[in-house]
Each structure stands twice: as structure tokens, then as C-alpha cells.
Scaffold this motif. Structure first.
Motif, PDB file in Angstrom:
ATOM      1  N   ARG A  15       3.599   3.408  -5.249  1.00 27.33           N
ATOM      2  CA  ARG A  15       4.861   2.953  -4.692  1.00 27.33           C
ATOM      3  C   ARG A  15       4.583   2.316  -3.333  1.00 27.33           C
ATOM      4  O   ARG A  15       4.089   2.972  -2.440  1.00 27.33           O
ATOM      5  N   ALA A  16       4.876   1.048  -3.216  1.00 25.61           N
ATOM      6  CA  ALA A  16       4.587   0.341  -1.971  1.00 25.61           C
ATOM      7  C   ALA A  16       5.852  -0.323  -1.449  1.00 25.61           C
ATOM      8  O   ALA A  16       6.757  -0.629  -2.215  1.00 25.61           O
ATOM      9  N   PRO A  17       5.934  -0.533  -0.130  1.00 28.78           N
ATOM     10  CA  PRO A  17       7.098  -1.245   0.408  1.00 28.78           C
ATOM     11  C   PRO A  17       7.089  -2.693  -0.058  1.00 28.78           C
ATOM     12  O   PRO A  17       6.039  -3.285  -0.245  1.00 28.78           O
ATOM     13  N   ARG A  18       8.270  -3.243  -0.273  1.00 30.88           N
ATOM     14  CA  ARG A  18       8.370  -4.645  -0.708  1.00 30.88           C
ATOM     15  C   ARG A  18       8.799  -5.509   0.470  1.00 30.88           C
ATOM     16  O   ARG A  18       9.634  -5.107   1.270  1.00 30.88           O
ATOM     17  N   SER A  19       8.261  -6.697   0.533  1.00 29.65           N
ATOM     18  CA  SER A  19       8.729  -7.640   1.543  1.00 29.65           C
ATOM     19  C   SER A  19      10.062  -8.207   1.088  1.00 29.65           C
ATOM     20  O   SER A  19      10.268  -8.439  -0.105  1.00 29.65           O
ATOM     21  N   THR A  20      10.974  -8.432   2.045  1.00 26.98           N
ATOM     22  CA  THR A  20      12.270  -9.006   1.658  1.00 26.98           C
ATOM     23  C   THR A  20      12.098 -10.423   1.120  1.00 26.98           C
ATOM     24  O   THR A  20      12.961 -10.956   0.455  1.00 26.98           O
ATOM     25  N   MET A  21      10.962 -11.052   1.415  1.00 31.51           N
ATOM     26  CA  MET A  21      10.719 -12.410   0.948  1.00 31.51           C
ATOM     27  C   MET A  21      10.383 -12.430  -0.548  1.00 31.51           C
ATOM     28  O   MET A  21      10.652 -13.396  -1.241  1.00 31.51           O
ATOM     29  N   ASP A  22       9.817 -11.323  -1.042  1.00 31.60           N
ATOM     30  CA  ASP A  22       9.360 -11.319  -2.433  1.00 31.60           C
ATOM     31  C   ASP A  22      10.422 -10.798  -3.401  1.00 31.60           C
ATOM     32  O   ASP A  22      10.159 -10.655  -4.583  1.00 31.60           O
ATOM     33  N   GLN A  23      11.604 -10.452  -2.873  1.00 32.54           N
ATOM     34  CA  GLN A  23      12.579  -9.839  -3.773  1.00 32.54           C
ATOM     35  C   GLN A  23      13.375 -10.867  -4.552  1.00 32.54           C
ATOM     36  O   GLN A  23      13.604 -11.954  -4.065  1.00 32.54           O
ATOM     37  N   MET A  50       0.842  -1.203   0.000  1.00 32.42           N
ATOM     38  CA  MET A  50       0.000   0.000   0.000  1.00 32.42           C
ATOM     39  C   MET A  50       0.876   1.252   0.000  1.00 32.42           C
ATOM     40  O   MET A  50       1.777   1.391   0.813  1.00 32.42           O
ATOM     41  N   ASP A  51       0.620   2.123  -0.905  1.00 36.75           N
ATOM     42  CA  ASP A  51       1.300   3.417  -0.964  1.00 36.75           C
ATOM     43  C   ASP A  51       0.797   4.273   0.202  1.00 36.75           C
ATOM     44  O   ASP A  51      -0.407   4.402   0.414  1.00 36.75           O
ATOM     45  N   ILE A  52       1.713   4.856   0.944  1.00 33.89           N
ATOM     46  CA  ILE A  52       1.307   5.620   2.124  1.00 33.89           C
ATOM     47  C   ILE A  52       0.397   6.800   1.775  1.00 33.89           C
ATOM     48  O   ILE A  52      -0.419   7.249   2.580  1.00 33.89           O
ATOM     49  N   ARG A  53       0.519   7.294   0.534  1.00 34.52           N
ATOM     50  CA  ARG A  53      -0.292   8.453   0.166  1.00 34.52           C
ATOM     51  C   ARG A  53      -1.779   8.098   0.069  1.00 34.52           C
ATOM     52  O   ARG A  53      -2.626   8.973   0.125  1.00 34.52           O
ATOM     53  N   PRO A  95      -3.741   5.992   2.296  1.00 29.69           N
ATOM     54  CA  PRO A  95      -4.483   6.239   3.550  1.00 29.69           C
ATOM     55  C   PRO A  95      -4.442   7.701   3.995  1.00 29.69           C
ATOM     56  O   PRO A  95      -5.464   8.217   4.469  1.00 29.69           O
TER      57      PRO A  95
END
Lengths: 71, 605
Positions: A63-71, A1-4, A6
Motif C-alpha cells: 500500500r503506497a501513497p498516490r500522487s494527486t497527479m496520477d489519480q 513505497m509502503d511505509i512498512r 523502510p
């Protein structure tokens, strides 16, 4: 989720609420008035504008944060 | 004070969003790095806003308003002297080690640079400190809402703890950061109109200065004492803070400020969550821009409160009984003891005003900002203002919680209890730590409510532990000869020096033997104010730690240089900034921040 999303959403909701409430409550004590409108309306307009801008920006380039698991 | 349904609606919507953010981000937190460090994937502007918002807890919005009412413009020293220079330093010079060493926490950096015992000392004291300060936040919020709105203390504590628990448990650091950014914008939206209305009411800047001069002379200072930040700093008796420039610059500007902004994991964690070295270094620099403007949002309301010529139409609940008594002619004439909008301090059990040692009724400066909100805001925006206030309390608590669960899991649990578990195990431990961290905070809030003294004592101990920290980090990062034994001995002796200095001195007007100092038998020096005493306690701690670390380091065996690469300045390649546009480079950004700060100091000299 892009912070902008919420932040934009809550600001837009607050903006609408304050504008409607501000108009409904009409003229208040002089210290609450800025020109012909009370402070609720003014702050509501500012918040709504800011909220909508954030939502538009988020839609244009999400633009959303990525999980380190999905990289 | 009566709230209308619109105010409640605004507050409920906020609670809903905060929890909603937690639920949405739950799916993002799949590994321990996601949970504790946001997967190191957050852009600089977000970590920057979170960097200052995490610090913008209870102390700031209410406390800085109170200080503004007490000390006037000089309160800006906490920003332009006590924050910005240290924020520049941590971004430019220290972030390369924090971010570059891949340490997951500040204590872990100490482990990499020094040894296990130095990390352990720092981790345990930091973990204890965060849960207690979170509890103090909760207590302050519960008490304020009780005072202003008549809300039940238990209700406020349970609600705030419950909401913080849900969103930090689900989304971890990312959730905390998102809510910190939301809180930042809420504060701006809620406080800009407050300052505007207040300033207009006293007749603009000119009217404000005229009123401040009046209040200043009423308090027995020169007319300009409340409206100049530096002019009266030459002599502690001339400024309401009771400090002198040297103690201010060295104690606050150097030791305390660098000790907090450069070593406190609560803020450094936000920068560690950034998506690149460049973003991590820019985090505190981006944060510095709003930080240097915050005095206009949080200090100015306090100054406006004492300058206001009108008296509030609605009173906090604890003053209502006094007003009735006064009207009946039985109570004391507290009506004459107001300072603008700021009411006198009243004992909530006896309804009697609190009289100080000088025989005058004390003014309750902590109510300066809340009274401003109640006086200038009609329903609607009042709900927003209260919401911003609650948001700042809650994100302060969340900041402490996320810092606690990380240090607990990585630096205490993984280091000493269970070394080789799976990543998923540590993720679960982080969530569990969130739960028991908050439970301990709730307990601390009730302890604070019952026994104010215990909390005062704890805060004093934490101040002693923190004061020498920056000497350890500075030597560790910039002098490769510093050893683990040196760092540990320095930290311990610095803490002891702080306790000894505090125990042998007193602020003017205090009685020896209590928490104010003088408990070591003889009083060697009396400071003009508590603040001056605190600054000099910090200076004593820092100096002792600095010297002892050097001496012990020289006497012990240094670590081989190969082990210190990436951890010490002289053995670490400078971060490369090639191909990055000028405005995104930390160096030029820092110069702009510094110049702007100098200009602000000159304008309000």
C-alpha cells in the motif's frame, strides 16, 4: 513505497546487529543482563521479529501513497 | 562518555534510512497537494502515529523525563488531562470542519470561516513560532550531545539541520510523516528495555514507590506527593507542581490543551493528510492510545532516575572536571547533591555547582533521562537509545518545517504576494520555503545559544498569542453568529489580557520586572509556582477572548448562512458512518479512549 518496508528493513537490520553484538560482548554488568543474555540480545530479538512481520505484511498487501497527479 | 563503533554504526544507518526515504518519496511529490498534504492519501494508523510523533519533539522525551523527576506521577496530567480530552474533541467535533471544508491549513480555515485579517494574524504568528521552535529543538539537541558525548555544537546543528532539510525538501509532508512513524517505533524499541531495566533495579513497582516516598519526604512533602496524581492537588503547597486542581483542569486541561491539540497546524496537518473523512477523524483517536501509554515510556524514566540507589559510573563531560576538583578537595562537595542518578546543575564555564535562592545546590533534572540511558544501556542498545533521542529531536524539527512551508506558501505567499501562479510554482515555493525556514531555524539555534533571554522572551510572546486561540475556534465552529471582526478583536484582546495578567502577577520567589512577570509596575497576586501562573494567564486570555468575541460579534453584521455551510456545526450535515464497522467509527473509538483514560486516572489517583 509502503511505509512498512523502510521501518521493517531498519528494524530487521538493527535486530541482527544487536543480536550479533550482544552475543559477541558476552556477559556484562548485572544491570545489563536479563537472565542468561544481555539486553542487546533481547532487544535485538524483539526488533528483528517486529521488522520481519512488517516486511511480510507489506509484501502481502502493498500500500503506497498516490500522487494527486496520477489519480 | 565513550561510544563504540557499533553505536556510531546504528546512528549512521538511521541517518542513511532517513535520507533514503526522502529520495524514494521525491517522485511521489508531483503537485503542491502531494508536497504539503501528502495528496490526502495516508491511512489512519499512519497519520495517527505521525500525529503524536510530530509533537514528540525535544520537549517531550527529555522534558517529560525531567518533569517526572521533578513532579512524579502528577506529570501524567500533561497526558491524561492535558492531551487526551482535547484529542477526542478535535477528532469528533472539529475534524469535520478542517477536513470537510477542504481548507489546506488551519489559517485557511480561519479565512473561510471569518476573514482575511484573522487568517493573516494566525498565519504570521504561527509561521514565526514554528521556525523558532524548530531552532530551539536544534539548540537543545546540540547542547545535549555536547554535554553527553562531547560533540561539537556546530557539528550537531549542521548535521541535524542538513538531514531534516534533505528529506523534507525532497518528499515534503509524506517524508516527514514516514520518518515520524519510524521515530515512534524507535522510541518504543529504545525505551521499553530502559524502563524494564530501571524498574527491575529499584525493586519493581513496590521498590519504586518506597524510594519515591523517601525522596518526597527529603524534599519536604508528604510521602505520597510524588506517587499520586490527584490526591495532593487540593492545595498547591502540598504537591511539587505547586498548582491546584481548578487551575490545572481549566488552565492545562481546557485552555492550553484544547488550544494546542485542536488548533495547532503542526498536528492538525497530519490529520488533513488522511485518505478520507473517517480516517481524518480517527487520526487523533488512534493517536490517543499510544499517547495515554507514553507516560510509562517518557515520565517513568525520570522517576526511576531519582529513585535509583546506584551512582553512574560514567559522567557527562561537564561533570568530569567537577569530579576531579572534588577528588582534589578543592571543589565543592557536589557529590552529596545528587538525587539518585540525577547530577547537580553545574555551570560549564566555572565548573561550580549552581546554588538556588534557598541556598541548596540545584539538581539538573533535564539530565534524568539521558543519565538513565548512560547508566542502564551497554554499547549497542545505547546507540539505539541515542538514535531514538536524536530521531525525536529531528522529527520535531521536520514537523515544524513542514507546517511552516505549508502556511508560508498557502497562507502568506499565495494570499498576499502571488495569488494566481501555477500549481508547480507553489510546489517550488514550498521547497524554497523549506530551505529558508531551516536556515532561519539554524540562526535561531545560535541566537538561543548566545542570548537565552531573547528566546525566553519570544516563547513568552508566543504563549500570549496562543492562549486565546481556542476561544476563537470554539465560537467560530459552534456559534454561527460569530463574525470576523469579533474573532479578530477577541484574539487581539485575549493576547493583551495574557500579557497584562502575566505583567501584574509573579510566581513565588521570583523578582519583579524580568520574564517571570510583574513588569507592569505593581504585583497584584503572587502564585505558588510558575506553572500555576501560566495556567491562570491562559485562563485570563481565553475568558477575555471569549467575551470580547461575543460582544463584538453581536455588534457587527453576521455573514449570510449560505456562506457558512460546512464551516459551522449547526449548518453542516453530520458525517455519515453507515456501512463502516463499529470499531472503525470515531464515536465508539472515542468512548473507549475516554474510559481508558478515566481508569488510568483512578489507578494512579
Amino acid at each position: 513505497m509502503d511505509i512498512r518496508v523502510p521501518v521493517g528493513a531498519i528494524f530487521s537490520i538493527y535486530g541482527v546487529l544487536l543480536i550479533v553484538w550482544g552475543f559477541a560482548s558476552g556477559d556484562l554488568d548485572a544491570r545489563h543482563m536479563i537472565g542468561p543474555l544481555n539486553v542487546n540480545v533481547w532487544d535485538g530479538i524483539g526488533m528483528l521479529a517486529f521488522g520481519v512481520i512488517l516486511l511480510l505484511l507489506a509484501r502481502r498487501s502493498p500500500r503506497a501513497p498516490r500522487s494527486t497527479m496520477d489519480q | 562518555m565513550q561510544l563504540q563503533w557499533i553505536d556510531y554504526l546504528i546512528i549512521v544507518i538511521y541517518f542513511g534510512f532517513v535520507i533514503g526515504i526522502g529520495f524514494v518519496l521525491k517522485n511521489f511529490a508531483k503537485t503542491s497537494t502531494d508536497f504539503f498534504l501528502s495528496g490526502r492519501s495516508i491511512p489512519a494508523w499512519i497519520t495517527g502515529l505521525a500525529f503524536i510523533s510530530a509533537n514528540l519533539g525535544a520537549q517531550e522525551v527529555i522534558g517529560m523525563g525531567a518533569s517526572g523527576a521533578k513532579y512524579g506521577i502528577a506529570t501524567s496530567h500533561f497526558y491524561w488531562v492535558g492531551a487526551i480530552p482535547a484529542m477526542i474533541f478535535v477528532g469528533l467535533f472539529m475534524m469535520p470542519f478542517y477536513y470537510g471544508s477542504r481548507a489546506r491549513s488551519v489559517p485557511e480555515y480561519l479565512k473561510l470561516r471569518f476573514d482575511e485579517k484573522t487568517r493573516g494574524l494566525n498565519a504570521i504568528s504561527f509561521a514565526a513560532m514554528t521556525v523558532f521552535s524548530s531552532g530551539v529543538s536544534m539548540y537543545a539537541m546540540g547542547k545535549l550531545l555536547q554535554l553527553l558525548l562531547g560533540w561539537d555544537f556546530n557539528f550537531s546543528v549542521v548535521i541535524s539541520a542538513g538531514i531534516v532539510l534533505v528529506y523534507t525538501y525532497l518528499g515534503g509532508l509524506t517524508s516527514a510523516i514516514y520518518n515520524e512513524v519510524l521515530q515512534f517505533f524507535l522510541i518504543v524499541a529504545g525505551f521499553v528495555p530502559l524502563v524494564f531495566l530501571g524498574l527491575r533495579d529499584v525493586g519493581g513497582a513496590g521498590g519504586l514507590y518506597a524510594r519515591l516516598a523517601q525522596v518526597s519526604t527529603e524534599r519536604g512533602f508528604e510521602a505520597g506527593a510524588l506517587s499520586h496524581s490527584w490526591r495532593y492537588m487540593g492545595d498547591p503547597s502540598q504537591n511539587p507542581m505547586g498548582v491546584e486542581a481548578f487551575g490545572l483542569v481549566m488552565g492545562l486541561g481546557f485552555v492550553l490543551s484544547f488550544g494546542y491539540w485542536c488548533t495547532d497546524f503542526l498536528v492538525v496537518q497530519r490529520a488533513m493528510a488522511a485518505d478520507s473523512m473517517n480516517a481524518a477523524r480517527r487520526t487523533p483517536l488512534i493517536a490517543a492510545f499510544p499517547k495515554m501509554l507514553f507516560p510509562f515510556l517518557v515520565i517513568l524514566p525520570g522517576m526511576l532516575a531519582i529513585s535509583a540507589t546506584s551512582r553512574p559510573t560514567v559522567l557527562p563531560t561537564h561533570l568530569q572536571c567537577t569530579a576531579a576538583e572534588t577528588a582534589a578537595g578543592t571543589g565543592p562537595t557536589v557529590q552529596n547533591s545528587w538525587e539518585g542518578l540525577v547530577p547537580p546543575k553545574v555551570d560549564d564555564r566555572t565548573c561550580q555547582p549552581v546554588v538556588g535562592t534557598d541556598g541548596r545546590v540545584q539538581v539538573d533534572y533535564d539530565l534524568a533521562t539521558p543519565m538513565m540511558l548512560m547508566h542502564y544501556f551497554p554499547s549497542g542498545i545505547l546507540g539505539l537509545g541515542l538514535c531514538a533521542l536524536m530521531a525525536s529531536f529531528m522529527s520535531g524539527m521536520a514537523g515544524n518545517t513542514t507546517a511552516f512551508n505549508t502556511v508560508w506558501t498557502y497562507d502568506i505567499y499565495q494570499a498576499y504576494i502571488n495569488r494566481n501562479a501555477s500549481d508547480q510554482h507553489y510546489l517550488r515555493m514550498g521547497r524554497a520555503a523549506t530551505v529558508f525556514g531551516i536556515l532561519i531555524s539554524v540562526a535561531a539555534a545560535y541566537v538561543a545559544q548566545r542570548f537565552n533571554n531573547i528566546m525566553d522572551l519570544l516563547q513568552l510572546v508566543f504563549a500570549f498569542v496562543n492562549a486565546p486561540l481556542f476561544a476563537t475556534f470554539m465560537l467560530g465552529m459552534f456559534w454561527k453568529r460569530t463574525t470576523g471582526h469579533g474573532a479578530f478583536a477577541g484574539l487581539l484582546s485575549g493576547t493583551l489580557a495574557a500579557a497584562a495578567h502575566h505583567g501584574l502577577t509573579l510566581p513565588a520567589g521570583a523578582v519583579a520586572g524580568g520574564f517571570k512577570g510583574g513588569y507592569l509596575g505593581s504585583v497584584l497576586h503572587v502564585y505558588p509556582s510558575e506553572m500555576a501562573q501560566n495556567f491562570w494567564t491562559a485562563i485570563a486570555a481565553w475568558t477575555t477572548c471569549f467575551l470580547v468575541t461575543i460582544v463584538v460579534s453581536l455588534a457587527t453584521r453576521p455573514r449570510p448562512e449560505a456562506e457558512l455551510r460546512g464551516l459551522v456545526y449547526s449548518l453542516t450535515p453530520r458525517p455519515k458512518e453507515e456501512g463502516i464497522p463499529l470499531y472503525r467509527q470515531p464515536g465508539p473509538l472515542a468512548i473507549v479512549v475516554l474510559l481508558a483514560t478515566v481508569v488510568l486516572n483512578i489507578i494512579f489517583w
